[in-house]
Enzyme design. Structure first.
Site, PDB file in Angstrom:
ATOM      1  N   ASP A  80      -9.083 -61.898 125.630  1.00 51.08           N
ATOM      2  CA  ASP A  80      -9.503 -62.891 126.628  1.00 51.08           C
ATOM      3  C   ASP A  80     -10.978 -62.792 127.022  1.00 51.08           C
ATOM      4  OD1 ASP A  80      -9.301 -60.451 127.885  1.00 51.08           O
ATOM      5  OD2 ASP A  80      -7.886 -61.064 129.419  1.00 51.08           O
ATOM      6  N   HIS A  81     -11.596 -61.647 126.775  1.00 47.74           N
ATOM      7  CA  HIS A  81     -12.995 -61.474 127.203  1.00 47.74           C
ATOM      8  C   HIS A  81     -13.977 -61.976 126.137  1.00 47.74           C
ATOM      9  CE1 HIS A  81     -11.253 -58.923 130.278  1.00 47.74           C
ATOM     10  NE2 HIS A  81     -12.443 -58.640 130.782  1.00 47.74           N
ATOM     11  N   ASP A 135      -8.317 -52.344 132.455  1.00 48.97           N
ATOM     12  CA  ASP A 135      -9.105 -53.356 133.148  1.00 48.97           C
ATOM     13  C   ASP A 135      -8.875 -53.141 134.635  1.00 48.97           C
ATOM     14  OD1 ASP A 135     -10.483 -56.274 132.454  1.00 48.97           O
ATOM     15  OD2 ASP A 135      -9.621 -56.096 134.462  1.00 48.97           O
ATOM     16  N   SER A 549     -15.890 -52.289 137.416  1.00 48.66           N
ATOM     17  CA  SER A 549     -14.984 -52.388 136.271  1.00 48.66           C
ATOM     18  C   SER A 549     -14.491 -51.030 135.776  1.00 48.66           C
ATOM     19  CB  SER A 549     -15.689 -53.127 135.139  1.00 48.66           C
ATOM     20  OG  SER A 549     -16.116 -52.236 134.156  1.00 48.66           O
ATOM     21  N   ARG A 551     -14.682 -50.242 132.571  1.00 49.12           N
ATOM     22  CA  ARG A 551     -15.277 -50.045 131.238  1.00 49.12           C
ATOM     23  C   ARG A 551     -15.715 -48.595 131.029  1.00 49.12           C
ATOM     24  NH1 ARG A 551     -19.965 -54.276 132.915  1.00 49.12           N
ATOM     25  NH2 ARG A 551     -18.034 -55.352 133.376  1.00 49.12           N
TER      26      ARG A 551
HETATM   27  C1  MIC Z   1     -14.736 -56.997 134.604  1.00 44.18           C
HETATM   28  O1  MIC Z   1     -14.211 -57.864 135.301  1.00 44.18           O
HETATM   29  O2  MIC Z   1     -15.776 -56.394 134.937  1.00 44.18           O
HETATM   30  C2  MIC Z   1     -14.071 -56.636 133.294  1.00 44.18           C
HETATM   31  C3  MIC Z   1     -14.939 -57.139 132.217  1.00 44.18           C
HETATM   32  O3  MIC Z   1     -12.840 -57.299 133.193  1.00 44.18           O
HETATM   33  C4  MIC Z   1     -13.887 -55.129 133.267  1.00 44.18           C
HETATM   34  C5  MIC Z   1     -13.442 -54.577 131.990  1.00 44.18           C
HETATM   35  C6  MIC Z   1     -14.529 -54.502 130.967  1.00 44.18           C
HETATM   36  O4  MIC Z   1     -15.667 -54.181 131.283  1.00 44.18           O
HETATM   37  O5  MIC Z   1     -14.197 -54.764 129.804  1.00 44.18           O
HETATM   38  C7  MIC Z   1     -12.958 -54.573 134.341  1.00 44.18           C
HETATM   39  O6  MIC Z   1     -12.857 -55.167 135.400  1.00 44.18           O
HETATM   40  O7  MIC Z   1     -12.398 -53.484 134.171  1.00 44.18           O
HETATM   41 FE1  SF4 Z   2     -11.754 -61.312 132.994  1.00 44.69          FE
HETATM   42 FE2  SF4 Z   2     -12.567 -59.234 134.485  1.00 44.69          FE
HETATM   43 FE3  SF4 Z   2     -13.270 -61.752 135.079  1.00 44.69          FE
HETATM   44 FE4  SF4 Z   2     -10.793 -60.991 135.413  1.00 44.69          FE
HETATM   45  S1  SF4 Z   2     -12.573 -60.195 136.510  1.00 44.69           S
HETATM   46  S2  SF4 Z   2     -11.473 -62.917 134.511  1.00 44.69           S
HETATM   47  S3  SF4 Z   2     -10.491 -59.610 133.701  1.00 44.69           S
HETATM   48  S4  SF4 Z   2     -13.848 -60.603 133.268  1.00 44.69           S
END
Ligand code: MIC
Ligand code: SF4
Length: 656
Positions: A80-81, A135, A549, A551
């Site tokens: 989805d990302h 996530d 996040s 990550r």
């Molecule tokens: C976000 O909302 O910052 C993300 C992208 O969903 C991250 C995960 C990521 O960095 O891949 C999260 O919230 O954990």
């Molecule tokens: Fe995607 Fe993270 Fe944004 Fe949620 S907050 S829509 S998981 S990038």
């Protein structure tokens, strides 16, 4: 080790108290420890989820652990990302993930199917279960009464391999809701109110458990909005009871057989209580660049908006799109504004197409995007220079939209839709009468974009594109760390500061050498080169370092550049765990004022031989001063650090 009984006693009345919902579920899953707050516990994980941006690394690590098939009740891999395919990298990663899912017995949600948290809530999350997701917004599952926790990819890989998940037993906050929401005020405003009261650090080491008569007026997707964005308070997770409303939702998703009632005991003893009368809430907004920077919409009314984005895992449910569509019905968005809509799932899209509501959005001028994260993570639709962008999302960190000079504001779908009509931030109550929306009794179920695990697929060949690089290997920890302070930063540094996302950098998530060139890109782009030149060193920071996040790239990439230890006033939970997982020592000032005694460029020496005692000595060679540091590391975490990270630690365990 097993766990012993822990009871909470009302000391005044010398009475054993009942259990909270969180305690009940955690107790059922305890592998080690007790419910004593702050103690180290290990819990069994029933379900896992990954998404593509963290998933590639999680599965590379899962492969390295060397297990034949996932050990959980259910594991799902979502895409989805990274759905913008401007070259081969993202689609190569998707193929890799699909082949991994087939081989190891994981459900695979194909690109375009929707956003992981929305989909998981619709199709998989179950009351009373534990879910670990790579996530940070995994707590969305708390909307159906599941203990859903965000973690780094390696922790999720370990859970898939059957390892328990370790954490400190959180305190439990009773968020007691009364009344019901007024027109034009919705679930987003509830979580913004929580953020207004406690801020982005307010719920660290805590679970936000929602109770009270007010919860009856909130549907499961609305509850999901609240538990999703609870992450922004630093909470370990957020959860609603599993009640009649949950039952109705699961039945409408043809999952009625998965419903179990789980409520807190009436005399449950909480560590803290926050009371919110839903009837008194007003439309709220988070101002740039922090979700905790909350004001009433009235206070910023009139500000011209260039871009409005509806969607993200916080506000992309059928309810959210229906209300937006019906507000926009027969209207045209302001000529100075652009409106984007990213639905949360195909189920949502199926419904609004069939009901005709999709046409209201399109006719009003909305740009309909894919069912994916999209602009929330800067994956396309970056706003123009200096833009004001009004988003129904959960994060507005500097630069996250893809445009550093943009100012991002976070609001409800009602505020976003009404503001799109006027081209300026508008209190939605000025719209007049709230359009009525009709939710279906049964959702349209079509799981044909989710590939279930098949028997006998163990021989599936793993497909690896050229951008998927092997995992870097790291050495065991030495007794003494030496080096320079490479960077000194302030409070509330987010993982978006440390390891930015966006359309250019996200495709490098499976290539550590390449992605490491962007570490601290928005803060100090010279960081990667300086770090490599100096043979690594230290980072010094303030409170809440690493918020945001999950990550783990925010730990692996700096480690690849030679980062040895991070010395701060305090850490955010997931980032702290990620640092340990990759062998970077997370240390805190015993006295916060000592933060001023170190400057960028200072040469430091840290003696780690006393790590087990809870404190270590830092010698600032440049300033000839000694500073006392401490940490919150458990015995296991120290052992992980010493092994050079969690992967070598697990491998060592499996080989013994
Ligand atoms: C976000 O909302 O910052 C993300 C992208 O969903 C991250 C995960 C990521 O960095 O891949 C999260 O919230 O954990
Ligand atoms: Fe995607 Fe993270 Fe944004 Fe949620 S907050 S829509 S998981 S990038």
């Amino acid at each position: 080790m097993t766990h012993s009984i822990y009871v909470k006693i009302d000391k005044k009345r010398l009475k054993i108290m009942g259990k909270t919902l969180t305690e009940k579920i955690i107790e059922k899953h305890l592998i080690e420890g007790t419910l004593e707050r702050g103690s180290d516990i290990a819990i069994k994980i029933d379900q896992t989820l990954t998404q593509d941006a963290t998933g590639t690394m999680a599965y590379l690590q899962f492969e390295a652990i060397g297990i034949d098939r996932v050990q959980t009740e259910l594991s799902v891999s979502y895409v989805d990302h990274n759905t913008l395919q401007s070259d081969f990298k993202n689609p190569d990663d998707h193929r890799y993930l699909q082949s991994i899912a087939a081989k190891y017995g994981i459900y695979f949600s194909r690109p375009g199917n929707g956003i992981c948290h929305q989909l998981h809530l619709e199709r998989f999350a179950r009351p009373g279960k534990t879910l670990l997701g790579s996530d940070s917004h995994t707590p969305t599952g708390g909307g159906v009464g599941s203990i859903s926790i965000g973690a780094g990819g390696l922790d999720v890989a370990a859970a898939m391999a059957g390892e328990s998940f370790r954490l400190k037993m959180p305190q439990i906050v009773n968020v007691f809701l009364t009344g019901s929401l007024p027109d034009f005020v919705s679930a987003k405003d509830v979580i913004l109110e929580v953020l207004r009261r406690i801020g982005v650090k307010g719920a660290r080491s805590k679970v936000l458990e929602y109770t009270g008569p007010g919860i009856k007026s909130l549907s499961v997707p609305e509850r999901g909005t609240i538990t999703n964005m609870g992450t922004e308070t630093g909470a370990t997770t957020s959860i609603f009871p599993s009640d009649e409303i949950t039952k109705e939702f699961l039945e409408a998703q043809e999952r009625g057989d998965q419903w179990v009632q789980i409520l807190p005991d009436e005399d449950a003893l909480y560590d803290e209580t926050i009371e919110i009368n839903l009837g008194e809430l007003v439309p709220l907004v988070s101002l740039p660049h922090s979700p905790g920077n909350v004001k009433t919409v009235k206070e910023v009314e009139g500000l011209k908006v260039d871009q409005i984005c509806i969607g993200s895992c916080t506000n992309s449910s059928l309810r959210d799109l229906k209300i937006s569509a019906n507000i926009l019905k027969g209207k045209t968005i302001n000529e100075h504004s652009v409106l984007t809509v990213s639905p949360g799932s195909r189920q949502v899209v199926d419904h609004i197409i069939t009901s005709g509501e999709m046409a209201y959005l399109i006719e009003a001028g909305a740009r309909i995007l894919e069912n994916a994260c999209g602009p929330c993570i800067g994956m396309g639709l970056a706003p123009k220079t200096d833009a004001v962008t009004l988003r129904t999302f959960n994060r507005n960190f500097l630069g996250r939209s893809g445009t550093k000079s943009a100012q991002a504001y976070l609001v409800s779908p009602e505020t976003a839709a009404v503001s799109a009509i006027y081209g300026k931030i508008t209190d939605p109550r000025e719209f007049g009468t709230l359009p009525e929306i009709k939710m279906p009794d049964k959702f349209m179920i079509n799981d044909n974009m989710i590939i279930p695990p098949k028997e006998g697929a163990e021989s599936t060949e793993i497909v690896r594109g050229p951008n998927i690089k092997p995992l870097p290997e790291f050495n065991p920890l030495p007794d003494k760390l030496e080096g320079e302070v490479l960077l000194k930063v302030e409070d509330d540094i987010t993982t978006d500061h440390i390891m930015p996302a966006g359309a250019k950098i996200l495709p490098l998530r499976s290539n550590i050498p390449e992605i490491s060139k962007f570490v601290f890109n928005l803060v100090d782009p010279t960081f990667p080169d300086r770090s490599l030149e100096k043979g690594g060193g230290f980072i010094v920071g303030g409170d809440n370092y690493g918020q945001g996040s999950s990550r783990e790239h925010a730990a692996i990439a700096p480690k690849y550049l030679g980062l040895k230890a991070v010395i701060v006033k305090s850490f955010a939970r997931i980032h702290l765990a990620n640092l340990v997982n990759f062998g970077i020592v997370p240390l805190t000032f015993a006295n916060k004022d000592d933060y001023t005694k170190i400057e960028q460029g200072d040469k430091l020496e840290i003696d780690l031989t006393t790590l087990e005692s809870g404190t270590v000595a830092l010698n600032n060679l440049t300033k000839s001063t000694e500073i006392k540091l401490d940490h919150s590391l458990s015995e296991t975490e120290i052992a992980v650090l010493k092994a050079g990270g969690k992967l070598p630690f697990i491998k060592l365990k499996h080989s013994n």
